[in-house]
Enzyme design. Structure first.
Site, PDB file in Angstrom:
ATOM      1  N   ASP A 198     -54.377 -44.503  23.514  1.00 37.31           N
ATOM      2  CA  ASP A 198     -53.240 -43.863  24.187  1.00 37.31           C
ATOM      3  C   ASP A 198     -52.580 -44.913  25.067  1.00 37.31           C
ATOM      4  O   ASP A 198     -53.231 -45.865  25.503  1.00 37.31           O
ATOM      5  CB  ASP A 198     -53.587 -42.572  24.952  1.00 37.31           C
ATOM      6  CG  ASP A 198     -54.832 -42.644  25.811  1.00 37.31           C
ATOM      7  OD1 ASP A 198     -55.204 -43.743  26.275  1.00 37.31           O
ATOM      8  OD2 ASP A 198     -55.442 -41.580  26.046  1.00 37.31           O
ATOM      9  N   GLU A 200     -59.459 -44.472  20.119  1.00 35.17           N
ATOM     10  CA  GLU A 200     -59.006 -43.556  21.182  1.00 35.17           C
ATOM     11  C   GLU A 200     -57.683 -44.003  21.792  1.00 35.17           C
ATOM     12  O   GLU A 200     -57.452 -43.818  22.996  1.00 35.17           O
ATOM     13  CB  GLU A 200     -60.066 -43.473  22.291  1.00 35.17           C
ATOM     14  CG  GLU A 200     -61.452 -43.130  21.798  1.00 35.17           C
ATOM     15  CD  GLU A 200     -62.471 -42.878  22.907  1.00 35.17           C
ATOM     16  OE1 GLU A 200     -62.082 -42.787  24.090  1.00 35.17           O
ATOM     17  OE2 GLU A 200     -63.668 -42.762  22.569  1.00 35.17           O
ATOM     18  N   ASN A 204     -68.842 -48.111  19.992  1.00 38.20           N
ATOM     19  CA  ASN A 204     -67.506 -47.795  20.512  1.00 38.20           C
ATOM     20  C   ASN A 204     -67.405 -48.149  21.992  1.00 38.20           C
ATOM     21  O   ASN A 204     -68.296 -47.824  22.775  1.00 38.20           O
ATOM     22  CB  ASN A 204     -67.282 -46.278  20.330  1.00 38.20           C
ATOM     23  CG  ASN A 204     -65.856 -45.837  20.556  1.00 38.20           C
ATOM     24  OD1 ASN A 204     -64.920 -46.405  19.988  1.00 38.20           O
ATOM     25  ND2 ASN A 204     -65.665 -44.806  21.372  1.00 38.20           N
TER      26      ASN A 204
HETATM   27  C1  XIL Z   1     -62.699 -37.715  27.811  1.00 43.96           C
HETATM   28  C2  XIL Z   1     -62.022 -36.424  27.383  1.00 43.96           C
HETATM   29  O1  XIL Z   1     -60.758 -36.740  26.839  1.00 43.96           O
HETATM   30  C3  XIL Z   1     -61.872 -35.522  28.571  1.00 43.96           C
HETATM   31  O2  XIL Z   1     -61.373 -34.240  28.152  1.00 43.96           O
HETATM   32  C4  XIL Z   1     -63.202 -35.329  29.285  1.00 43.96           C
HETATM   33  O3  XIL Z   1     -63.007 -34.594  30.473  1.00 43.96           O
HETATM   34  C5  XIL Z   1     -63.821 -36.674  29.625  1.00 43.96           C
HETATM   35  O4  XIL Z   1     -63.912 -37.460  28.458  1.00 43.96           O
HETATM   36  N1  XIL Z   1     -63.759 -42.562  26.564  1.00 43.96           N
HETATM   37  C6  XIL Z   1     -64.447 -41.739  25.697  1.00 43.96           C
HETATM   38  C7  XIL Z   1     -64.090 -40.301  25.623  1.00 43.96           C
HETATM   39  O5  XIL Z   1     -65.269 -42.231  24.915  1.00 43.96           O
HETATM   40  O6  XIL Z   1     -65.179 -39.489  25.314  1.00 43.96           O
HETATM   41  C8  XIL Z   1     -63.425 -39.812  26.899  1.00 43.96           C
HETATM   42  O7  XIL Z   1     -62.974 -38.491  26.658  1.00 43.96           O
HETATM   43  C9  XIL Z   1     -62.292 -40.737  27.289  1.00 43.96           C
HETATM   44  C10 XIL Z   1     -62.788 -42.133  27.529  1.00 43.96           C
END
Ligand code: XIL
Length: 349
Positions: A266, A264, A199
């Site tokens: 957004d 992930e 990932n």
């Molecule tokens: C982020 C979380 O959303 C937050 O709450 C935390 O403080 C930090 O991590 N890439 C990733 C995720 O693989 O694990 C991250 O998540 C965002 C970026």
């Protein structure tokens, strides 16, 4: 206003607040996303928090209604699970898994090997290569072993690349570049049925980083390393993903025999967003899901959170927010409707 009309007006406002009715969502009696996704044979979901599921009924209701896969946003990470070597507290993680099981939702584990959110003793310690390997093996064995049979897929290794090269993180420094395949090998021994993913972010388009990951995974797959899929994080702004390039990228990873996941997504906007921003955001969600649905190797589409009420974006990107498909009051946004339309079309085929 006559009495009856008043009651109806109140009802309409309340239903709109719940996400029903033309004014809020333009989709009366709509099927939830998961129902459409199931018809098409894919998973749709989001990152969620175990504590929020327990304490916010509105949050939990949306998850149960809309999604058939969830990723624990933080609850499965090494630091949150364990402060001392060999000691794990699975209370919140187990509650999340129980919630998912109760609602027929698959769990996407995140993450076993990463350079971030680690316990202090690892970040601050000094270890030999043998010790680092033992630490990695103990952790994967403890966590993937604990969840064996309950986690469908794992982000085994997260963010190992920085631009076009393997990141100089503590695993690479302590073990060497083979820590990546070591991680996959151990995870496969511990949970032979789980799908094991690599990932990363910033690798959605064909670019130097995705080229480097492609070369790396191609070699690993050829050598028989148990890697089954690639996760594209996709933390983006509108326009950042070039659809034609993204499609070519998905195709080449698919041709390696790898499953494709958006893990992930957004789409962050400058806060407060204009209507035009929200429209571009919806278009971005639509384009990304449509590109995935065209790819035979595509398996799951997940956003990082689902409501603007709870999102990591405002805390990590100054002045940005409004990145998700439900607004802060759990009302579906244009981005939700865009995903709904894509899945509806795909399910009807
Ligand atoms: C982020 C979380 O959303 C937050 O709450 C935390 O403080 C930090 O991590 N890439 C990733 C995720 O693989 O694990 C991250 O998540 C965002 C970026």
């Amino acid at each position: 206003m006559p009495e009856g009309t008043g009651i109806i007006a109140v009802l309409i406002v309340e239903l709109a607040a719940l996400g029903f009715g033309a004014s809020a969502a333009g989709q009366d009696a709509r099927a939830p996303l998961r129902e459409l996704a199931k018809k098409r044979g894919v998973l749709i979901g989001a990152a969620v928090g175990g504590r929020l599921l327990a304490r916010d009924p509105d949050y939990a209701a949306v998850v149960a209604r809309e999604f058939n896969v969830v990723t624990p946003e933080n609850d499965f990470k090494w630091g949150p699970l364990s402060r001392e070597r060999g000691k794990y507290d699975f209370t919140i993680a187990d509650a999340l898994v129980a919630f998912a099981a109760k609602h027929g939702i698959a769990v996407h584990g995140h993450t076993l090997v990463w350079h971030s959110q680690l316990p202090k003793w690892i970040e601050e310690g000094t270890f030999t290569r043998e010790e680092m390997l033992a630490i990695l093996r103990e952790h994967i064995t403890a966590v993937a072993g604990h969840f064996r049979g309950r986690v469908a897929m794992w982000d085994v290794v997260n963010e190992a690349f920085e631009d076009a090269a393997l990141r100089q993180n503590l695993w690479n420094k302590g073990i060497g570049p083979d820590y990546v395949e070591q991680g996959f090998g151990i995870a496969h021994e511990v949970d032979p049925k789980a799908r094991l993913l690599y990932n990363d972010y910033g690798a959605e388009n064909v670019n130097p980083k995705s080229d480097a990951i492609y070369a790396f995974l191609k070699d690993a797959v050829q050598r028989g390393v148990p890697i089954h899929g690639i996760g594209f994080q996709a933390h983006v702004v509108p326009g950042e993903i070039d659809v034609a390039s993204f499609k070519r990228n998905l195709r080449r990873f698919g041709e390696l025999g790898l499953e494709i996941y958006v893990t992930e997504l957004d789409v962050r906007l400058k806060d407060p967003p204009t209507d035009a921003d929200l429209k571009r955001q919806a278009d971005t969600y639509r384009e990304i899901l449509d590109a995935c649905l065209a790819e035979p190797a595509f398996k799951a589409f997940q956003t990082w959170g689902f409501t603007d009420r709870r999102s990591w974006i405002p805390g990590h990107y100054k002045g940005m927010g409004s990145a998700l498909i439900f607004d802060a009051d759990y009302r579906p946004k244009g981005a939700y409707r865009a995903l709904h339309e894509c899945l509806e079309r795909a399910a009807a085929k």
